[in-house]
Design an enzyme around this catalytic site. Structure first.
Site: not given
Ligand code: GRF
Length: 192
Positions: A21, A97, A114, A179
């Site tokens: 997403s 990682i 994150h 996000e």
């Molecule tokens: C998000 O919550 C991001 O913060 C974390 O992994 C998730 C990824 O979600 N690192 P998406 O695949 O972008 O929907």
């Protein structure tokens, strides 16, 4: 980070492992006139990552690299990044990682999002741990990627209030919405 000159956008690669997403959102952002980045490559360590469908829709180049042997996989990625003149990397739900060696080559040019208010709740199962600890607030953080997990310098952070009724999935969705606003904002902050 260097200022943008003229209309050139910074050639960017996005690394994913899953739903994508944030990738979808970053692609949308990158196509805007005022975006400092263009997305020229998407790397996934999973061939079935759902997020790859957004890449296909926009005809962005993609590469699946399984990361079974980290060293070899990173070498392949580095060659590709150099070939495509990629200058910036956004990790978006990338579950591997990256080694110190790799990060050194892209020093200060790899960022990540994150789903917590770092430095709190580094690592996995963030929302579950936040709820278990009865936290009143949570949020998301965009940060530079350093060799230690989720420990690089913070670029931007957004705090949200946790409702008493929040469960893991409602909190996750609430934070994902934030996000999607925060990641483009942080990229603008870096380049403008
Ligand atoms: C998000 O919550 C991001 O913060 C974390 O992994 C998730 C990824 O979600 N690192 P998406 O695949 O972008 O929907």
């Amino acid at each position: 980070m260097k200022k943008l000159i003229g209309l050139d956008k910074v050639k960017t690669a996005v690394f994913i492992s899953g739903t994508g997403s944030n990738l979808k959102n970053l692609i949308k952002f990158s196509l805007k006139k005022n975006s400092p980045i263009s997305i020229n490559l998407v790397i996934s360590n999973k061939k079935n990552a759902k997020g790859l469908k957004y890449v296909n829709q926009k005809k962005i180049e993609k590469k699946i690299i399984n990361f079974i042997k980290t060293k070899e996989s990173e070498k392949k990625i580095l060659n590709l990044l150099i070939k495509k003149k990629i200058a910036f990397i956004c990790l978006a739900g990338f579950m591997k990682i990256l080694s110190n060696n790799f990060l050194k080559r892209f020093n200060g040019k790899v960022i990540n999002i994150h789903p917590s208010l770092l430095p709190k709740y580094k690592g996995l199962n963030t929302h579950k741990r936040v709820l278990k600890n009865n936290e009143k607030f949570s949020g998301c953080t965009v940060h530079y990627v350093a060799a230690r997990l989720d420990a690089g310098k913070i670029i931007l952070q957004k705090k949200i209030k946790i409702a008493k009724t929040d469960k893991e999935n409602t909190l996750k969705n609430k934070i994902l919405r934030e996000e999607h606003k925060l990641y483009p904002k942080a990229i603008k902050k870096i380049f403008n």
